[in-house]
Design a protein around this motif. Sequence first.
Motif, PDB file in Angstrom:
ATOM      1  N   VAL A  71       0.854  -1.179   0.000  1.00 43.23           N
ATOM      2  CA  VAL A  71       0.000   0.000   0.000  1.00 43.23           C
ATOM      3  C   VAL A  71       0.894   1.235   0.000  1.00 43.23           C
ATOM      4  O   VAL A  71       1.832   1.330   0.804  1.00 43.23           O
ATOM      5  CB  VAL A  71      -0.936   0.021   1.224  1.00 43.23           C
ATOM      6  CG1 VAL A  71      -1.732   1.325   1.283  1.00 43.23           C
ATOM      7  CG2 VAL A  71      -1.875  -1.179   1.194  1.00 43.23           C
ATOM      8  N   VAL A  72       0.625   2.167  -0.904  1.00 40.89           N
ATOM      9  CA  VAL A  72       1.434   3.381  -1.002  1.00 40.89           C
ATOM     10  C   VAL A  72       1.170   4.254   0.220  1.00 40.89           C
ATOM     11  O   VAL A  72       0.049   4.697   0.463  1.00 40.89           O
ATOM     12  CB  VAL A  72       1.111   4.157  -2.288  1.00 40.89           C
ATOM     13  CG1 VAL A  72       1.953   5.436  -2.359  1.00 40.89           C
ATOM     14  CG2 VAL A  72       1.364   3.292  -3.516  1.00 40.89           C
ATOM     15  N   ARG A  73       2.210   4.498   0.976  1.00 37.57           N
ATOM     16  CA  ARG A  73       2.098   5.318   2.186  1.00 37.57           C
ATOM     17  C   ARG A  73       2.562   6.752   1.961  1.00 37.57           C
ATOM     18  O   ARG A  73       2.143   7.673   2.662  1.00 37.57           O
ATOM     19  CB  ARG A  73       2.915   4.672   3.308  1.00 37.57           C
ATOM     20  CG  ARG A  73       2.471   3.245   3.659  1.00 37.57           C
ATOM     21  CD  ARG A  73       1.224   3.239   4.494  1.00 37.57           C
ATOM     22  NE  ARG A  73       1.473   3.827   5.794  1.00 37.57           N
ATOM     23  CZ  ARG A  73       1.956   3.142   6.847  1.00 37.57           C
ATOM     24  NH1 ARG A  73       2.239   1.847   6.735  1.00 37.57           N
ATOM     25  NH2 ARG A  73       2.151   3.745   7.997  1.00 37.57           N
ATOM     26  N   ALA A  74       3.453   6.952   0.990  1.00 38.88           N
ATOM     27  CA  ALA A  74       3.940   8.294   0.662  1.00 38.88           C
ATOM     28  C   ALA A  74       4.526   8.251  -0.739  1.00 38.88           C
ATOM     29  O   ALA A  74       4.947   7.191  -1.221  1.00 38.88           O
ATOM     30  CB  ALA A  74       4.992   8.765   1.664  1.00 38.88           C
ATOM     31  N   ILE A  75       4.531   9.410  -1.406  1.00 36.18           N
ATOM     32  CA  ILE A  75       5.100   9.462  -2.750  1.00 36.18           C
ATOM     33  C   ILE A  75       5.665  10.860  -2.999  1.00 36.18           C
ATOM     34  O   ILE A  75       5.133  11.859  -2.504  1.00 36.18           O
ATOM     35  CB  ILE A  75       4.053   9.091  -3.817  1.00 36.18           C
ATOM     36  CG1 ILE A  75       4.722   8.835  -5.160  1.00 36.18           C
ATOM     37  CG2 ILE A  75       2.962  10.147  -3.924  1.00 36.18           C
ATOM     38  CD1 ILE A  75       3.877   8.029  -6.126  1.00 36.18           C
ATOM     39  N   GLU A  76       6.775  10.896  -3.730  1.00 31.00           N
ATOM     40  CA  GLU A  76       7.425  12.163  -4.084  1.00 31.00           C
ATOM     41  C   GLU A  76       7.867  12.077  -5.534  1.00 31.00           C
ATOM     42  O   GLU A  76       8.495  11.094  -5.930  1.00 31.00           O
ATOM     43  CB  GLU A  76       8.631  12.414  -3.177  1.00 31.00           C
ATOM     44  CG  GLU A  76       9.393  13.686  -3.493  1.00 31.00           C
ATOM     45  CD  GLU A  76      10.633  13.859  -2.621  1.00 31.00           C
ATOM     46  OE1 GLU A  76      11.362  14.843  -2.833  1.00 31.00           O
ATOM     47  OE2 GLU A  76      10.872  13.001  -1.744  1.00 31.00           O
ATOM     48  N   ALA A  77       7.503  13.078  -6.331  1.00 38.01           N
ATOM     49  CA  ALA A  77       7.896  13.118  -7.736  1.00 38.01           C
ATOM     50  C   ALA A  77       8.613  14.434  -8.022  1.00 38.01           C
ATOM     51  O   ALA A  77       8.201  15.489  -7.532  1.00 38.01           O
ATOM     52  CB  ALA A  77       6.674  12.975  -8.636  1.00 38.01           C
ATOM     53  N   VAL A  78       9.683  14.352  -8.830  1.00 33.24           N
ATOM     54  CA  VAL A  78      10.486  15.535  -9.167  1.00 33.24           C
ATOM     55  C   VAL A  78      10.795  15.512 -10.658  1.00 33.24           C
ATOM     56  O   VAL A  78      11.188  14.481 -11.203  1.00 33.24           O
ATOM     57  CB  VAL A  78      11.804  15.567  -8.369  1.00 33.24           C
ATOM     58  CG1 VAL A  78      12.674  16.725  -8.837  1.00 33.24           C
ATOM     59  CG2 VAL A  78      11.535  15.674  -6.879  1.00 33.24           C
ATOM     60  N   THR A  79      10.613  16.650 -11.318  1.00 33.11           N
ATOM     61  CA  THR A  79      11.010  16.802 -12.716  1.00 33.11           C
ATOM     62  C   THR A  79      12.175  17.783 -12.777  1.00 33.11           C
ATOM     63  O   THR A  79      12.011  18.973 -12.521  1.00 33.11           O
ATOM     64  CB  THR A  79       9.834  17.327 -13.566  1.00 33.11           C
ATOM     65  OG1 THR A  79       8.786  16.348 -13.557  1.00 33.11           O
ATOM     66  CG2 THR A  79      10.272  17.583 -14.996  1.00 33.11           C
ATOM     67  N   ASP A  80      13.353  17.276 -13.101  1.00 37.46           N
ATOM     68  CA  ASP A  80      14.540  18.127 -13.226  1.00 37.46           C
ATOM     69  C   ASP A  80      14.671  18.729 -14.616  1.00 37.46           C
ATOM     70  O   ASP A  80      15.094  19.871 -14.768  1.00 37.46           O
ATOM     71  CB  ASP A  80      15.799  17.320 -12.898  1.00 37.46           C
ATOM     72  CG  ASP A  80      16.054  17.201 -11.410  1.00 37.46           C
ATOM     73  OD1 ASP A  80      15.490  18.010 -10.656  1.00 37.46           O
ATOM     74  OD2 ASP A  80      16.799  16.299 -11.002  1.00 37.46           O
ATOM     75  N   ASP A  81      14.354  17.926 -15.633  1.00 35.86           N
ATOM     76  CA  ASP A  81      14.462  18.386 -17.014  1.00 35.86           C
ATOM     77  C   ASP A  81      13.220  17.974 -17.789  1.00 35.86           C
ATOM     78  O   ASP A  81      12.718  16.850 -17.637  1.00 35.86           O
ATOM     79  CB  ASP A  81      15.700  17.786 -17.699  1.00 35.86           C
ATOM     80  CG  ASP A  81      16.996  18.256 -17.061  1.00 35.86           C
ATOM     81  OD1 ASP A  81      17.303  19.459 -17.187  1.00 35.86           O
ATOM     82  OD2 ASP A  81      17.683  17.432 -16.444  1.00 35.86           O
ATOM     83  N   SER A  82      12.726  18.881 -18.633  1.00 33.38           N
ATOM     84  CA  SER A  82      11.538  18.620 -19.437  1.00 33.38           C
ATOM     85  C   SER A  82      11.498  19.629 -20.579  1.00 33.38           C
ATOM     86  O   SER A  82      12.159  20.674 -20.523  1.00 33.38           O
ATOM     87  CB  SER A  82      10.273  18.738 -18.581  1.00 33.38           C
ATOM     88  OG  SER A  82      10.213  20.003 -17.952  1.00 33.38           O
ATOM     89  N   PRO A  83      10.730  19.361 -21.643  1.00 35.41           N
ATOM     90  CA  PRO A  83      10.687  20.302 -22.770  1.00 35.41           C
ATOM     91  C   PRO A  83      10.120  21.663 -22.390  1.00 35.41           C
ATOM     92  O   PRO A  83      10.558  22.689 -22.915  1.00 35.41           O
ATOM     93  CB  PRO A  83       9.784  19.587 -23.779  1.00 35.41           C
ATOM     94  CG  PRO A  83       9.819  18.153 -23.394  1.00 35.41           C
ATOM     95  CD  PRO A  83       9.984  18.136 -21.911  1.00 35.41           C
TER      96      PRO A  83
END
Length: 204
Positions: A71-83
């Motif tokens: 079961v997902v208890r925490a989540i972190e997403a990061v975008t360093d580079d993108s168009p």
Amino acid sequence: MPLSAPADREHIHTRRVTCQGFRRADGLWDIEGHLTDVKSYGFHTEERGRLSPGDPIHQMWMRMTVDDQLVVRAIEAVTDDSPYLACGSITPAFQTLVGLRIAAGWTQAVKQRLGGPKGCTHLVELLGPMATTAFQTVFPILAREKAAKAKQEGRPAHDGKERPVLLNMCHILSSDGDVARKNWPEHYTGTDREPAPQGNEAAE
């Protein structure tokens, strides 16, 4: 055995996906994913200007913390580079995955929450191999510890009643295949399965 020799060709694009699983000191599990896209040639972008060969078009990271039941208890997403410079503004939307369990229906549930304009295509794609990595990280450790505890207590590791987690996950683990017949005979469904005892035979 490697792939056969390719035709004459020119290298254009490389996507790399790396996933790692960690056991935390607090008993939870961290699953981390890293995605990059690079071209073999330079080109101009509207918001970032000139990109040289090998510069990442996409570079994204994700950390998903799960418990023993996945079961997902925490989540972190990061975008360093993108168009586009605003691509990373969608990362807070991934909090909608907290509370979701990695199990049958995971992909569909992710698409419902983050599909299309509700999410980032590349981060959503990264969740696929991360889910597989979560299973491959958590399940073998828990299974090994369960077997060790059973051995210590002098009882079999499998009582035959609990459905194996791996059953029917792919063709080699099919319930009517050799692996199931040898390892999980109670759940084997092949045509050569021995019939269950009937009548007085069941009482003997």
